[in-house]
Design a protein around this motif. Structure first.
Motif, mmCIF file in Angstrom:
data_model
loop_
_atom_site.group_PDB
_atom_site.id
_atom_site.type_symbol
_atom_site.label_atom_id
_atom_site.label_comp_id
_atom_site.label_asym_id
_atom_site.label_seq_id
_atom_site.Cartn_x
_atom_site.Cartn_y
_atom_site.Cartn_z
ATOM 1 N N LYS A 243 8.828 -3.862 -7.424
ATOM 2 C CA LYS A 243 8.718 -3.971 -5.958
ATOM 3 C C LYS A 243 7.901 -5.190 -5.512
ATOM 4 O O LYS A 243 7.170 -5.139 -4.511
ATOM 5 N N ARG A 244 7.987 -6.247 -6.293
ATOM 6 C CA ARG A 244 7.327 -7.500 -5.901
ATOM 7 C C ARG A 244 8.399 -8.498 -5.471
ATOM 8 O O ARG A 244 9.534 -8.439 -5.940
ATOM 9 N N TYR A 245 7.998 -9.411 -4.606
ATOM 10 C CA TYR A 245 8.930 -10.447 -4.186
ATOM 11 C C TYR A 245 8.328 -11.814 -4.436
ATOM 12 O O TYR A 245 7.110 -11.955 -4.598
ATOM 13 N N ILE A 273 8.495 -10.172 6.626
ATOM 14 C CA ILE A 273 9.697 -9.344 6.513
ATOM 15 C C ILE A 273 9.710 -8.566 5.192
ATOM 16 O O ILE A 273 9.982 -7.368 5.164
ATOM 17 N N MET A 274 9.382 -9.241 4.098
ATOM 18 C CA MET A 274 9.431 -8.560 2.799
ATOM 19 C C MET A 274 8.403 -7.436 2.727
ATOM 20 O O MET A 274 8.664 -6.379 2.158
ATOM 21 N N GLN A 275 7.236 -7.677 3.300
ATOM 22 C CA GLN A 275 6.209 -6.630 3.250
ATOM 23 C C GLN A 275 6.594 -5.447 4.129
ATOM 24 O O GLN A 275 6.302 -4.305 3.807
ATOM 25 N N LYS A 277 9.585 -4.479 4.412
ATOM 26 C CA LYS A 277 10.579 -3.771 3.611
ATOM 27 C C LYS A 277 9.931 -2.982 2.475
ATOM 28 O O LYS A 277 10.624 -2.349 1.677
ATOM 29 N N GLY A 278 8.620 -3.102 2.328
ATOM 30 C CA GLY A 278 7.924 -2.325 1.303
ATOM 31 C C GLY A 278 7.654 -3.083 0.013
ATOM 32 O O GLY A 278 7.228 -2.488 -0.977
ATOM 33 N N TYR A 279 7.898 -4.393 0.002
ATOM 34 C CA TYR A 279 7.607 -5.174 -1.200
ATOM 35 C C TYR A 279 6.239 -5.852 -1.075
ATOM 36 O O TYR A 279 5.762 -6.106 0.027
ATOM 37 N N GLN A 280 5.642 -6.142 -2.223
ATOM 38 C CA GLN A 280 4.356 -6.835 -2.262
ATOM 39 C C GLN A 280 4.533 -8.242 -2.828
ATOM 40 O O GLN A 280 5.387 -8.456 -3.683
ATOM 41 N N PRO A 281 3.705 -9.183 -2.382
ATOM 42 C CA PRO A 281 3.800 -10.526 -2.971
ATOM 43 C C PRO A 281 3.314 -10.508 -4.421
ATOM 44 O O PRO A 281 2.511 -9.657 -4.789
ATOM 45 N N MET A 282 3.813 -11.439 -5.246
ATOM 46 C CA MET A 282 3.322 -11.513 -6.632
ATOM 47 C C MET A 282 1.874 -11.984 -6.655
ATOM 48 O O MET A 282 1.103 -11.558 -7.499
ATOM 49 N N ALA A 283 1.533 -12.876 -5.748
ATOM 50 C CA ALA A 283 0.154 -13.349 -5.654
ATOM 51 C C ALA A 283 -0.331 -13.158 -4.229
ATOM 52 O O ALA A 283 0.349 -13.538 -3.284
ATOM 53 N N ALA A 284 -1.499 -12.551 -4.087
ATOM 54 C CA ALA A 284 -2.091 -12.462 -2.750
ATOM 55 C C ALA A 284 -2.781 -13.783 -2.455
ATOM 56 O O ALA A 284 -3.634 -14.231 -3.211
#
Ligand code: ZN
Ligand code: ZN
Length: 290
Positions: A243-245, A273-275, A277-284
């Motif tokens: 669930k990462r983008y 938009i991705m967040q 949709k419930g996805y998390q970034p690979m790097a904060a």
């Protein structure tokens, strides 16, 4: 390109990014002075090399990044000089943190805090030091963290330019220099290789297109999400297992100079938009945590 020309060029890249994606104007302009200062500092700094003999090629091949094998921070690095050059740029970009940054400036100038203390045991005591300074000197932790992250980038970017053999046999989705996951990827136009970019140190490395950089899932298929019509070069790839983008630039020409941090900051609408949709970034990063 001389100094002034290259700064003009960076400013132009940011102006172009704003013209292309007008909604990124405020956030990109907030980071603008820091980005310009980064170019100036990385260009002019001269650092001593660290002990590269400690780097074990087998460990590296096994996925242990340079920073976990040898330190990339030295106590004789110009920590105070870098921090004091960055603070005015940060004050300009982040007016809400102005008072905190001014306090930090005085503390660094007087030697009440030593920036290197944070890096001596990095990353072990990082959070403790940030919250410690914040409470001891009554400064928001966000200002302390921003100064430290920005300072780290300068040292790591400069130092990583001098690590030999880097990039060889690296098969991981996290950065071979500092071990952080990528903030953005770029797929080249002619040879469709995927290059990942680390915003913590500025390093870029090639990585498979059929494996998820985050969880290494091999069933991973490139499932792009495109969001804006006529902008099919800008998208996000998401992995349904972890669930990462990852924000990705497609079919990018080799011939054009670009700064992938500027690209990442200008595409934060995709992060939103991705967040959602419930996805998390690979790097904060400082710009994609909402
Ligand atoms: Zn890195
Ligand atoms: Zn994954």
């Amino acid at each position: 390109m001389n100094h002034e020309e290259s700064i003009e060029h960076i400013e132009q890249l940011m102006d172009d990014a704003i013209e292309k994606n007008p909604h990124c104007k405020d956030i990109l302009n907030a980071f603008r002075p820091v980005i310009v200062e980064r170019y100036l500092l990385v260009d002019k700094l001269e650092l001593q090399n660290t002990d590269a003999t400690k780097i074990d090629k087998r460990k590296f091949k096994g996925g242990v990044p340079v920073l976990r094998q040898t330190t990339l921070f030295r106590d004789d690095d110009p920590w105070a000089e870098i921090a004091l050059s960055l603070i005015p740029a940060m004050k300009q970009g982040f007016p809400a943190l102005q008072d905190d940054l001014e306090n930090l400036k005085v503390l660094v100038e007087k030697g009440n805090i030593s920036i290197y203390d944070y890096f001596k045991s990095y990353p072990a005591d990082g959070d403790t030091i940030v919250t410690g300074w914040a409470s001891e000197f009554n400064i928001t932790a966000a200002a302390v963290a921003l100064l430290l992250i920005t300072t780290m980038r300068i040292i790591l970017e400069k130092r990583s330019q001098h690590i030999e053999w880097k990039g060889g046999h690296w098969e991981k989705g996290y950065c071979p220099v500092c071990g952080t996951f990528p903030s953005i990827a770029m797929i080249k136009e002619k040879i469709a290789e995927r290059w990942l970019h680390c915003s913590q140190c500025g390093y870029e490395w090639k990585f498979s297109r059929v494996i998820c950089p985050y969880c290494e899932d091999e069933a991973y298929k490139e499932m792009p999400f495109f969001f804006v019509e006529n902008k099919d070069k800008e998208c996000a790839y998401a992995c349904d297992k972890c669930k990462r983008y990852l924000i990705t630039l497609n079919r990018m020409s080799d011939l054009i100079f670009r700064d992938l941090d500027i690209s990442a900051i200008s595409l934060t609408h995709l992060d939103v938009i991705m967040q959602k949709k419930g996805y998390q970034p690979m790097a904060a990063c400082e710009w994609n945590v909402f």
